[in-house]
Design a protein around this motif. Structure first.
Motif, PDB file in Angstrom:
ATOM      1  N   GLU A 160      70.065 -48.221 -62.040  1.00  0.00           N
ATOM      2  CA  GLU A 160      69.006 -47.293 -62.448  1.00  0.00           C
ATOM      3  C   GLU A 160      68.300 -46.738 -61.213  1.00  0.00           C
ATOM      4  OE1 GLU A 160      65.144 -47.184 -65.496  1.00  0.00           O
ATOM      5  OE2 GLU A 160      66.219 -49.059 -65.105  1.00  0.00           O
ATOM      6  N   ARG A 161      67.954 -45.471 -61.277  1.00  0.00           N
ATOM      7  CA  ARG A 161      67.137 -44.835 -60.239  1.00  0.00           C
ATOM      8  C   ARG A 161      65.707 -44.732 -60.747  1.00  0.00           C
ATOM      9  NH1 ARG A 161      64.983 -39.820 -59.029  1.00  0.00           N
ATOM     10  NH2 ARG A 161      64.928 -39.263 -56.799  1.00  0.00           N
ATOM     11  N   HIS A 162      64.746 -45.132 -59.910  1.00  0.00           N
ATOM     12  CA  HIS A 162      63.339 -45.081 -60.283  1.00  0.00           C
ATOM     13  C   HIS A 162      62.658 -43.977 -59.476  1.00  0.00           C
ATOM     14  CE1 HIS A 162      64.022 -48.911 -62.283  1.00  0.00           C
ATOM     15  NE2 HIS A 162      64.550 -49.366 -61.159  1.00  0.00           N
ATOM     16  N   ALA A 163      62.287 -42.902 -60.158  1.00  0.00           N
ATOM     17  CA  ALA A 163      61.697 -41.755 -59.476  1.00  0.00           C
ATOM     18  C   ALA A 163      60.313 -42.103 -58.937  1.00  0.00           C
ATOM     19  CB  ALA A 163      61.605 -40.571 -60.439  1.00  0.00           C
ATOM     20  N   PRO A 164      59.918 -41.481 -57.824  1.00  0.00           N
ATOM     21  CA  PRO A 164      58.556 -41.691 -57.307  1.00  0.00           C
ATOM     22  C   PRO A 164      57.525 -41.333 -58.370  1.00  0.00           C
ATOM     23  CG  PRO A 164      59.911 -40.568 -55.682  1.00  0.00           C
ATOM     24  CD  PRO A 164      60.710 -40.602 -56.945  1.00  0.00           C
ATOM     25  N   MET A 165      56.459 -42.153 -58.452  1.00  0.00           N
ATOM     26  CA  MET A 165      55.444 -41.967 -59.473  1.00  0.00           C
ATOM     27  C   MET A 165      54.173 -41.314 -58.935  1.00  0.00           C
ATOM     28  SD  MET A 165      56.952 -43.168 -62.144  1.00  0.00           S
ATOM     29  CE  MET A 165      55.626 -43.392 -63.328  1.00  0.00           C
ATOM     30  N   ARG A 166      54.030 -41.286 -57.595  1.00  0.00           N
ATOM     31  CA  ARG A 166      52.818 -40.727 -56.991  1.00  0.00           C
ATOM     32  C   ARG A 166      53.197 -39.639 -55.996  1.00  0.00           C
ATOM     33  NH1 ARG A 166      51.758 -46.224 -55.473  1.00  0.00           N
ATOM     34  NH2 ARG A 166      51.727 -45.469 -53.313  1.00  0.00           N
ATOM     35  N   GLN A 167      52.236 -38.783 -55.697  1.00  0.00           N
ATOM     36  CA  GLN A 167      52.500 -37.669 -54.790  1.00  0.00           C
ATOM     37  C   GLN A 167      52.801 -38.135 -53.372  1.00  0.00           C
ATOM     38  OE1 GLN A 167      49.225 -34.923 -55.040  1.00  0.00           O
ATOM     39  NE2 GLN A 167      49.969 -34.012 -56.942  1.00  0.00           N
ATOM     40  N   ASP A 168      52.261 -39.293 -52.986  1.00  0.00           N
ATOM     41  CA  ASP A 168      52.492 -39.784 -51.623  1.00  0.00           C
ATOM     42  C   ASP A 168      53.811 -40.541 -51.488  1.00  0.00           C
ATOM     43  OD1 ASP A 168      51.617 -41.882 -53.203  1.00  0.00           O
ATOM     44  OD2 ASP A 168      50.608 -42.915 -51.555  1.00  0.00           O
ATOM     45  N   GLN A 169      54.553 -40.678 -52.574  1.00  0.00           N
ATOM     46  CA  GLN A 169      55.856 -41.333 -52.525  1.00  0.00           C
ATOM     47  C   GLN A 169      56.957 -40.284 -52.447  1.00  0.00           C
ATOM     48  OE1 GLN A 169      55.748 -43.671 -56.141  1.00  0.00           O
ATOM     49  NE2 GLN A 169      54.997 -45.491 -55.055  1.00  0.00           N
ATOM     50  N   THR A 170      57.870 -40.465 -51.512  1.00  0.00           N
ATOM     51  CA  THR A 170      58.950 -39.494 -51.316  1.00  0.00           C
ATOM     52  C   THR A 170      60.349 -40.091 -51.511  1.00  0.00           C
ATOM     53  OG1 THR A 170      58.962 -39.949 -48.936  1.00  0.00           O
ATOM     54  CG2 THR A 170      57.552 -38.151 -49.699  1.00  0.00           C
ATOM     55  N   THR A 171      60.423 -41.412 -51.577  1.00  0.00           N
ATOM     56  CA  THR A 171      61.727 -42.076 -51.687  1.00  0.00           C
ATOM     57  C   THR A 171      61.825 -42.813 -53.013  1.00  0.00           C
ATOM     58  OG1 THR A 171      61.808 -42.386 -49.284  1.00  0.00           O
ATOM     59  CG2 THR A 171      63.318 -43.712 -50.610  1.00  0.00           C
ATOM     60  N   ALA A 172      62.937 -42.628 -53.701  1.00  0.00           N
ATOM     61  CA  ALA A 172      63.138 -43.254 -55.003  1.00  0.00           C
ATOM     62  C   ALA A 172      63.307 -44.761 -54.873  1.00  0.00           C
ATOM     63  CB  ALA A 172      64.363 -42.652 -55.691  1.00  0.00           C
ATOM     64  N   GLY A 173      63.146 -45.451 -55.995  1.00  0.00           N
ATOM     65  CA  GLY A 173      63.457 -46.870 -56.073  1.00  0.00           C
ATOM     66  C   GLY A 173      64.772 -47.053 -56.812  1.00  0.00           C
ATOM     67  N   TRP A 174      65.281 -48.271 -56.785  1.00  0.00           N
ATOM     68  CA  TRP A 174      66.595 -48.519 -57.368  1.00  0.00           C
ATOM     69  C   TRP A 174      66.664 -49.909 -57.997  1.00  0.00           C
ATOM     70  CZ3 TRP A 174      69.483 -44.167 -56.762  1.00  0.00           C
ATOM     71  CH2 TRP A 174      69.150 -43.330 -55.691  1.00  0.00           C
ATOM     72  N   SER A 175      67.482 -50.028 -59.011  1.00  0.00           N
ATOM     73  CA  SER A 175      67.901 -51.327 -59.522  1.00  0.00           C
ATOM     74  C   SER A 175      69.410 -51.402 -59.330  1.00  0.00           C
ATOM     75  CB  SER A 175      67.546 -51.492 -61.000  1.00  0.00           C
ATOM     76  OG  SER A 175      66.139 -51.562 -61.174  1.00  0.00           O
ATOM     77  N   VAL A 176      69.863 -52.470 -58.677  1.00  0.00           N
ATOM     78  CA  VAL A 176      71.257 -52.564 -58.236  1.00  0.00           C
ATOM     79  C   VAL A 176      71.802 -53.954 -58.564  1.00  0.00           C
ATOM     80  CG1 VAL A 176      72.820 -52.339 -56.256  1.00  0.00           C
ATOM     81  CG2 VAL A 176      70.699 -51.001 -56.321  1.00  0.00           C
ATOM     82  N   SER A 177      73.049 -54.011 -58.969  1.00  0.00           N
ATOM     83  CA  SER A 177      73.726 -55.294 -59.154  1.00  0.00           C
ATOM     84  C   SER A 177      74.803 -55.444 -58.082  1.00  0.00           C
ATOM     85  CB  SER A 177      74.362 -55.405 -60.542  1.00  0.00           C
ATOM     86  OG  SER A 177      75.427 -54.482 -60.678  1.00  0.00           O
ATOM     87  N   THR A 178      74.993 -56.669 -57.616  1.00  0.00           N
ATOM     88  CA  THR A 178      76.042 -56.966 -56.630  1.00  0.00           C
ATOM     89  C   THR A 178      76.829 -58.178 -57.122  1.00  0.00           C
ATOM     90  OG1 THR A 178      74.750 -56.098 -54.771  1.00  0.00           O
ATOM     91  CG2 THR A 178      76.526 -57.640 -54.246  1.00  0.00           C
ATOM     92  N   ALA A 179      78.132 -58.008 -57.264  1.00  0.00           N
ATOM     93  CA  ALA A 179      78.997 -59.082 -57.745  1.00  0.00           C
ATOM     94  C   ALA A 179      80.083 -59.365 -56.715  1.00  0.00           C
ATOM     95  CB  ALA A 179      79.640 -58.699 -59.077  1.00  0.00           C
ATOM     96  N   ARG A 180      80.455 -60.628 -56.619  1.00  0.00           N
ATOM     97  CA  ARG A 180      81.581 -61.003 -55.756  1.00  0.00           C
ATOM     98  C   ARG A 180      82.690 -61.608 -56.608  1.00  0.00           C
ATOM     99  NH1 ARG A 180      80.326 -65.218 -51.223  1.00  0.00           N
ATOM    100  NH2 ARG A 180      80.331 -66.639 -53.004  1.00  0.00           N
ATOM    101  N   PHE A 181      83.913 -61.191 -56.300  1.00  0.00           N
ATOM    102  CA  PHE A 181      85.098 -61.730 -56.946  1.00  0.00           C
ATOM    103  C   PHE A 181      85.979 -62.349 -55.865  1.00  0.00           C
ATOM    104  CE2 PHE A 181      83.449 -58.179 -59.284  1.00  0.00           C
ATOM    105  CZ  PHE A 181      83.486 -58.582 -60.607  1.00  0.00           C
ATOM    106  N   SER A 182      86.565 -63.500 -56.161  1.00  0.00           N
ATOM    107  CA  SER A 182      87.405 -64.169 -55.169  1.00  0.00           C
ATOM    108  C   SER A 182      88.640 -64.758 -55.833  1.00  0.00           C
ATOM    109  CB  SER A 182      86.615 -65.275 -54.467  1.00  0.00           C
ATOM    110  OG  SER A 182      86.263 -66.307 -55.374  1.00  0.00           O
TER     111      SER A 182
END
Length: 264
Positions: A221-243
């Motif tokens: 998911e991408r989290h858009a900036p919520m305030r005028q002083d914010q310029t960089t989005a936030g993120w929710s990320v999953s990381t999986a390892r397979f072996s």
């Protein structure tokens, strides 16, 4: 305000160290980190017989004024000197915080950029998260068991970030650590080095690497900036390892983490 925050500085440090040692006992950290590092002569003889299991290279951001850049390099060099040629025995845990100690001027660290509560501030030990990120990548791809890892609170570098989203690691003494365990039957040797613009690390063993690994990091998911002083989005990320075993066998998922970065 917590009870610990009201204590004198000397007592605060004692409380933090006591907590770290208790966790260390539970995780079977070695009693002394120094005696597990090889001297140069023994390390070179060891490496002459060793196989490279994994490598990791992390570029050093060229951000900030000349003093900030110099201090960042100094902190990285100080950190590297404390973990270079570290042996990690079978079943043993490795805590980055335990080796680097509290990032204070008394312990040899200088002021540099740190991320606190979604803001970029300056404090002793700034830049050490780059070491944590480099080693997280090394141990993750190398197949080690990840016991503790924390992502950065924000995606401060945006498209100029020096890591994949979900594959960074933050470190903050006494409450954010990078901790792994060696799950293999072979002793591992951690080698680290620094030049003017990159941090290098290698994981070696006297036997060939017994497994293959694949890492999949996916933005959920991408989290858009919520305030005028914010310029960089936030993120929710999953990381999986397979072996899977190096010669045959089925792939299995043996690690999964979720990272959340606030807009900034």
């Amino acid at each position: 305000m917590t009870l610990v925050s009201r204590l004198p500085r000397s007592l605060k440090r004692q409380v933090r160290l006591t907590g770290c040692r208790a966790i260390g006992l539970w995780r079977r950290y070695p009693n002394s980190v120094r005696r597990h590092c090889l001297n140069s002569t023994r390390a070179e003889a060891w490496k002459a017989r060793a196989h490279t299991w994994q490598t990791s290279t992390t570029p050093i951001p060229n951000r900030g004024d000349a003093t900030t850049r110099t201090n960042r390099l100094h902190n990285l060099a100080t950190a590297i000197s404390r973990i270079h040629h570290r042996l990690i025995k079978p079943g043993e845990a490795f805590s980055l915080s335990q080796h680097l100690d509290e990032p204070t001027q008394a312990n040899g660290y200088r002021s540099g950029p740190v991320f606190v509560g979604g803001e970029v501030l300056s404090d002793a030990g700034g830049g050490l998260c780059l070491i944590a990120t480099n080693l997280y990548h090394l141990f993750l791809y190398g197949g080690c068991t990840i016991l503790e890892r924390h992502n950065h609170s924000i995606d401060a570098y945006g498209e100029g970030r020096f890591y994949k989203l979900g594959e960074d690691a933050a470190i903050a003494f006494s409450y954010k650590d990078l901790v792994i365990r060696n799950p293999f039957d072979h002793t591992l040797l951690l080698c680290t080095s620094l030049d003017s613009n990159v941090v290098h690390s290698r994981l070696l063993a006297l036997e060939p690497k017994p497994i293959q690994t694949i890492i999949r990091s996916q933005v959920l998911e991408r989290h858009a900036p919520m305030r005028q002083d914010q310029t960089t989005a936030g993120w929710s990320v999953s990381t999986a390892r397979f072996s899977r075993p190096i010669h045959s066998g089925s792939w299995r998922q043996d690690y999964l983490s979720f990272s959340h970065y606030k807009p900034c």
